[in-house]
Structure formats: C-alpha cells, structure tokens
Design an enzyme around this catalytic site. Structure first.
Site, PDB file in Angstrom:
ATOM      1  N   GLY A   7      22.895 -16.280 -64.534  1.00  0.00           N
ATOM      2  CA  GLY A   7      21.624 -16.967 -64.744  1.00  0.00           C
ATOM      3  C   GLY A   7      21.339 -17.974 -63.642  1.00  0.00           C
ATOM      4  N   THR A   8      22.366 -18.679 -63.229  1.00  0.00           N
ATOM      5  CA  THR A   8      22.185 -19.686 -62.180  1.00  0.00           C
ATOM      6  C   THR A   8      21.695 -19.037 -60.886  1.00  0.00           C
ATOM      7  OG1 THR A   8      23.862 -21.141 -63.111  1.00  0.00           O
ATOM      8  CG2 THR A   8      23.381 -21.423 -60.785  1.00  0.00           C
ATOM      9  N   ASN A  18      18.597 -25.152 -74.074  1.00  0.00           N
ATOM     10  CA  ASN A  18      19.931 -24.739 -74.501  1.00  0.00           C
ATOM     11  C   ASN A  18      20.575 -25.704 -75.491  1.00  0.00           C
ATOM     12  OD1 ASN A  18      19.703 -26.241 -71.996  1.00  0.00           O
ATOM     13  ND2 ASN A  18      21.923 -26.206 -71.890  1.00  0.00           N
ATOM     14  N   GLN A  22      18.222 -18.672 -72.590  1.00  0.00           N
ATOM     15  CA  GLN A  22      18.505 -18.897 -74.011  1.00  0.00           C
ATOM     16  C   GLN A  22      17.544 -18.149 -74.927  1.00  0.00           C
ATOM     17  OE1 GLN A  22      21.122 -20.235 -75.204  1.00  0.00           O
ATOM     18  NE2 GLN A  22      21.946 -21.331 -73.438  1.00  0.00           N
ATOM     19  N   SER A  47      20.467 -13.980 -68.608  1.00  0.00           N
ATOM     20  CA  SER A  47      21.894 -13.953 -68.318  1.00  0.00           C
ATOM     21  C   SER A  47      22.614 -13.013 -69.279  1.00  0.00           C
ATOM     22  CB  SER A  47      22.457 -15.372 -68.466  1.00  0.00           C
ATOM     23  OG  SER A  47      23.863 -15.336 -68.448  1.00  0.00           O
ATOM     24  N   GLY A  48      23.537 -12.206 -68.754  1.00  0.00           N
ATOM     25  CA  GLY A  48      24.233 -11.215 -69.564  1.00  0.00           C
ATOM     26  C   GLY A  48      25.064 -11.804 -70.684  1.00  0.00           C
ATOM     27  N   THR A  85      27.558  -5.325 -53.180  1.00  0.00           N
ATOM     28  CA  THR A  85      27.905  -4.146 -53.976  1.00  0.00           C
ATOM     29  C   THR A  85      27.703  -4.442 -55.457  1.00  0.00           C
ATOM     30  OG1 THR A  85      29.482  -3.448 -52.315  1.00  0.00           O
ATOM     31  CG2 THR A  85      29.763  -2.527 -54.522  1.00  0.00           C
ATOM     32  N   CYS A 145      31.821 -38.071 -73.827  1.00  0.00           N
ATOM     33  CA  CYS A 145      33.239 -37.752 -73.684  1.00  0.00           C
ATOM     34  C   CYS A 145      33.500 -36.267 -73.520  1.00  0.00           C
ATOM     35  CB  CYS A 145      34.023 -38.261 -74.883  1.00  0.00           C
ATOM     36  SG  CYS A 145      34.050 -40.041 -74.949  1.00  0.00           S
TER      37      CYS A 145
END
Lengths: 390, 277
Positions: free
Chosen positions: A71-72, A150, A178, A198-199, A236, A324
C-alpha cells in the site's frame, strides 16, 4: 492457543483458498513471466487473470490495475506521479489523519518546497469540508485523501470531494487500503483518478499492493527499470502473491454483502457490551460513517499498552493509540487531531474484526475486558479516585 | 512489540504492594496523566529507626511503569531512608533484568517518587518544579532533571535523554536546548579528555582518532538534520571530507565545515584544517 485476532486493520490472515491458489507458484511454477519458454511465459496469463479479478472488485478495467509491492508503494507512486506529471503546480492537499505512507510523503514534499495543506478533522474525525473547499486552487497538483481511517474507521466523503475536483480538473488520489473489501467501491461511478489498495488487508499475503490509475490519467512511473506492468512499475512480478491477491479479491467480491453485515453485527455487539459493562468508556470517531469492522474505544484512567498486554495473556490481539505502544512518545496523531483528551488517547484500544471473527470470540472478549479494566484501574491512582466518586 | 524480560512481565501481571497506605507517613507523587504515566508512592516509616516498614504504589502507565513501581516498593522495604536514597534508577532497571532503552524513563519515575516521598517526610521543601526552568514543555521536564539524569546515567545524546526523561520526545522544539545542556555538562567534565588534543600521536593513531570523532561525534549530529559526511583523506594537517545527503545543497555547509574543524581541533589536534571536497 489460537489467538482471538481483533487486529485486522493491522493485517489479516491469508484466506485458506488464497493460500491454496498461490502455493503452486511458490513451488513448481517458479518461472519468470517475461521468459520466452512456456514454463515461465505461461505465468503471464495467470497474472492477467489476477488483474481481471482485482479490477472486477472495484469496477475497473484490467489496464487500470498496476501491481505494486504494498500500500505504501501505491501511495508514494500516486503522489510522485502526480507531481511529475504537473511540474508547474506546487500545491498538494491531504489530511492530518492520513496513514504515514501519505502523511510523511507529503511532509517530505513540504521540505522539498511544496506548499502542502493538511486538512483538519472535527471531534468525530469528520473532514472539514469548508477547509477543503478553501484549500483547492489552480496551483493544486493533487489531492490525496484516505477513503477510511485505519484507527477510527471513519469514512471520508470521497465521492463529494471527487466531484468538486473533477470539475476543476485536479488529480484525486484516495488511499483505500482500509476500505476495500469492507465498503462497496465502484470506480465506474466514484470520481477518483487513483486509488491504493493493499493485499494483506484483504486476506492476501503481505508484500503485494495495487495502484488503480484511471484510463487517461497522466502517469509517471516511480520504480524505473524493465517493461513489467506495461512500463509503469518495473521489477519481476511477485507472481504467487499477485495470483493470491486476485483470488482474495474474488472472494471479497463474492460474499461482500453478507460479510459486511456479519462484521458489523459483531462489532456493534462488542461495542455495546463494552460501553455498558465498564464506566468511563467512550467510542472515538463518527459512528454514522464508519467501517463495519472497526471500533476504537477509550478506557479512561488506564494506559493502552498495559491493557493490550493483559489482553495478550488471554490471547486477544488488538492495538492502541497510546504513546507507549508507538516507537515514539507521541500518542496517536489521528486521535490528537480529533481533539480527544490525552487521558482518553492513552487508554484507547482499536478492535478490528474480519470475516473470520466468530461470535464465541466476541463473547470471550466481552467476558474478560471488564476484569482487565477494573484490575488496571485498581492499580491506577486516577482510577480509584474516579471509581469512588462515580 | 517491546521486548520485556520475564521479570518485567511477572511484576506487571502480578504486581506486589499495590494500593495506598492509610495515614501514610510519606507520600510521593510524580508524573501526570497528561504525560502518559504517573506514580503515587505511600510509605509507612518507623519513626525511631527511620526504617521503611511498608511501601505501596499506584501507577497509571504502561507495563514497564507498573513493574518499575512495584520493584521500587520491594527494594525499599526494610531500608532506612538514607539507604533507600542510595537506590538509583539503574538498580530498578537491573532488578527487572533490564528495560527496553525507550522505557528507561519508567525507572527514573520510580526513583523520583521515592525522592519526593522522603523529602515530604522530612518536611523539606522540595524545589518546586514550576520555579525551575522547564525545558521540555510537552512532558514538563526541568533542566535540573535533565542534568541529574544525564550525569547519573552517563547520557550524552538527545535520544538517550528522551529515553530516560521523555524530554524532547514531543514536539521536539526543545531539542536544541537539550543539546546545549549536554554540551555544557560534558565539555566541563573531562579533564581526562582535554589533554587528548595535545598528546603525541603517530600518524595512524591520529587518523584513527579523526575517524572516530567523525563517526561518533559529527556524523550522528549531521544525520539528525538529514545530512551525512564521509572522511575522504587525511593529508598532514589537512582533513578532507565530503558532505553528503542534505548537506550537499545546504547553504549553511560552510558553517558546518567550520563546526567540524572546531570539533576535530578540540578532540584531536589544534592544527587541523578541514576542507570539504
């Protein structure tokens, strides 16, 4: 112990049917689709079949589908292509709540001297459409807005924005990573020029993505090299994963309505129960316009990482917007932009479901969560004060 | 996911000494909910012997904050106040088998709560945070705390200061101020380092030292601004470097080169001349 996996906005399980479909291409059919011999060359046909299946899910034609590695990469490619295609235009519009794949790329553009408008959202995570209207100008090269968030699942008015931009002939990209598979998307009627998916968010493996580019849209490749993807994305082909993504899209399309309703019902059940069983709990985000699988819930007076690690003891997987749990000390940029109080951000937990989430799993979460929250509030100097007075 | 030791997990899942002592002899409260972690320590103290008879804690925070607080109470029980004050944040971290470096601030919070409680018991007026110079506004960290933690833990980079105190981890606007404090601390101290610049060295030793200073002192600082540097050659007194990445087109690169020269003169030899390729 099989985990109770409620972190599907992070990644999803590879569907068994998808794995079966891709397996031969990791083993016996290892050829290169660009080869002249049949052994490799026959794979080309398989990739085109996968392309057709992806296209079918979003109402596209196969030529509009470019396979990428994630996705990025799709997001970066879309933005870079827009910039390269319209070099005279120096303005980019996005939102403050984008995924880092878009947000940090836009910050990078800003450092390079581009003017970037980061649109704000309101307390429910809804986009400020007035700010959007004001921001658009003749210098705007591209607008990139996520289809659904997201963290909160809030869905943006992509159609409405697209109509404005189409009229003004400004490129429009949406990060639909998403949204695909969770809400219906039909590019025949949706006015967007580019769309990322995105897969691994739709039960295909990690390492494969798609950039949809509408026919007639100016395009400039991001990865330059061989002729693959008709010269639009060199390298490829990740044959097995491409085939897997085709299968995953086919599955998502065939059972779409039922799955969406199913996830929505379970999510609502979980959310309702958690709001009822613990005091000082709130939902983050606009519940009217939201993905059916996502619930972002803040448990006040306790810290998210502590909640997650207690949940982990029961094998329950989720995520948090707390500082955190991130690599940095900064809590969720999405919830902060929405103006959610710091105390609520620190105690925010995102539950995200999938078609594989069961009723029994949701019941189990509903059973153990109140105890976890109560126990941690018992450790907290704030929880006690609040619980006594409340 | 953080890599916590079994000990951290154990103290997080089964914390000891949770709660609040009724009518405590001493109370220490540090942190705030806004900052993401807070600790309230209550002590029961034997007035004759000055020993801590009981210690309890309440913590809002992550697993390592809860574990650090619990360990603190375990470590100080039975100790006299003076013995307890000798406890350092490293003692807490070590007892837990170590903490992820980004989580060291949790052990620092424990040590601070102890100090606050004992000051409270002794009736001393603790220097009020508000009157101190606050360096990091996001996490309300004072200059005094940064100095103390840096000295106690031998911290020399901003990143380390952030890991131990959180300072600089928010908006980042105080990073230059933290750098200045660190420079101030570590440039007065090393009497042992000062002669470095004057001692006799072989050519090879000198080149190795130049390389070392560039790698450890200069490169990390350039990299935080997106720049980079490579040592090309050392020819007598001439140090030839190549500026890379963001430094290439940077209008301030002359200043950068001068800064590199100053650093090398300070730490290696006073007669060095730096040239950028």
């Amino acid at each position: 112990m099989k985990p109770i996996y409620l972190d599907n906005n992070a990644t999803t399980a590879v569907a068994p049917e998808v794995f079966e479909e891709m397996r031969p291409y990791l083993q016996e059919f290892y050829g290169n689709p660009s080869s002249m011999h049949t052994f490799g060359g026959q794979l080309y046909r398989k990739i085109e079949e996968a392309r057709e299946k992806v296209a079918a899910l979003i109402g596209a034609v196969p030529e509009e589908i470019i396979f990428t590695s994630c996705g990025t990469e799709s997001d970066n490619t879309a933005l870079m292509s827009a910039i390269e295609s319209y070099p005279a235009k120096r303005h980019v519009i996005t939102t403050r709540v984008e995924h880092p794949a878009v947000l940090n790329f836009c910050k990078h553009l800003a450092r390079k001297g581009y003017r970037v408008t980061f649109l704000p959202v309101d307390s429910l995570g809804r986009l400020d459409m007035d700010a959007f209207s004001r921001a658009v100008d003749d210098d705007t090269a591209v607008v990139s807005v996520m289809y659904a968030n997201n963290e909160t699942g809030v869905v943006f008015p992509v159609r409405e924005m697209g109509e404005v931009l189409r009229e003004r002939k400004i490129l429009f990209h949406t990060d639909a990573v998403q949204a695909v598979g969770k809400i219906p998307i039909d590019t025949r009627t949706l006015p967007v020029d580019m769309l990322s998916l995105s897969g691994h968010k739709v039960h295909a493996p990690k390492g494969v993505g798609v950039l949809y580019v509408r026919k007639g849209t100016r395009f400039y490749p991001y990865i330059i090299g061989g002729h693959q993807e008709r010269g639009r994305r060199a390298g490829t082909e990740n044959v097995a994963s491409l085939i897997a993504l085709g299968k995953a899209c086919e599955l998502a399309g065939s059972a779409f309505r039922g799955e969406v309703d199913y996830m929505g019902r379970l999510r609502d059940k979980l959310e309702k129960a958690l709001l009822q069983c613990c005091p000082d709990v709130r939902v983050n985000g606009d519940t009217e316009h939201r993905l059916p699988n996502t619930a972002n819930i803040s448990f006040e007076y306790v810290e998210g990482e502590a909640i997650l690690l207690r949940m982990d003891e029961y094998g329950i997987c989720a995520s948090s917007g707390s500082a955190c749990t991130s690599g940095s000390l900064e809590p969720s940029h999405v919830l902060r932009t929405m103006g959610v109080s710091f105390t609520a951000i620190h105690g925010s937990i995102r539950f995200s479901l999938s078609r594989y989430t069961s009723d029994a799993e949701i019941d189990r979460v509903i059973e153990v969560m109140p105890g976890i929250i109560k126990e941690l509030r018992g450790l907290s100097p704030y929880g006690r004060i609040k619980m006594v007075s409340g | 996911m953080w890599e916590y030791t079994e000990k951290v997990k154990d103290f997080f899942l089964h914390p000891k000494n949770v709660g609040e002592i009724e009518h405590p002899d001493a109370v220490g409260e540090v942190g705030s909910m806004l900052c993401g972690d807070a600790l309230k320590l209550t002590l029961k103290i034997d007035k004759k012997t000055g020993r801590i008879i009981d210690a309890r804690f309440q913590t809002f925070g992550c697993a390592s904050a809860i574990a650090s607080s619990s360990v603190l109470t375990e470590l100080i029980k039975g100790k006299t106040l003076d013995e307890a004050l000798e406890l350092t944040n490293q003692d807490i971290a070590e007892y837990l088998g170590g903490l992820p470096k980004e989580k060291m601030h949790c052990s620092v919070m424990g040590r601070e709560a102890l100090e606050a409680a004992i000051t409270n018991y002794r009736g001393e007026t603790r220097p009020v945070e508000r009157e101190e110079k606050v360096i990091c506004k996001c996490f309300e960290v004072s200059e005094e705390k940064i100095r103390r933690v840096a000295l106690e833990n031998h911290l020399s980079t901003v990143e380390e200061i952030t890991n131990y105190t959180k300072a600089g981890g928010g908006c980042g606007s105080c990073i230059p101020a933290i750098e200045a404090i660190l420079k101030d601390i570590w440039s007065v101290k090393p009497e042992c380092e000062a002669p470095k610049a004057h001692r006799k060295m072989t050519n090879l030793q000198r080149i190795a030292l130049i390389q070392d200073v560039i790698e450890k002192e200069i490169r990390p600082r350039l990299q935080t601004d997106g720049g980079d540097i490579e040592l090309i050659d050392v020819d007598g007194k001439r140090v030839i470097v190549s500026l890379r990445a963001m430094c290439v087109a940077c209008p301030m690169s002359d200043v950068t080169v001068k800064g590199i020269e100053d650093k090398l003169r300070e730490l290696v030899s006073e007669d060095l001349v730096v040239e950028a390729e």
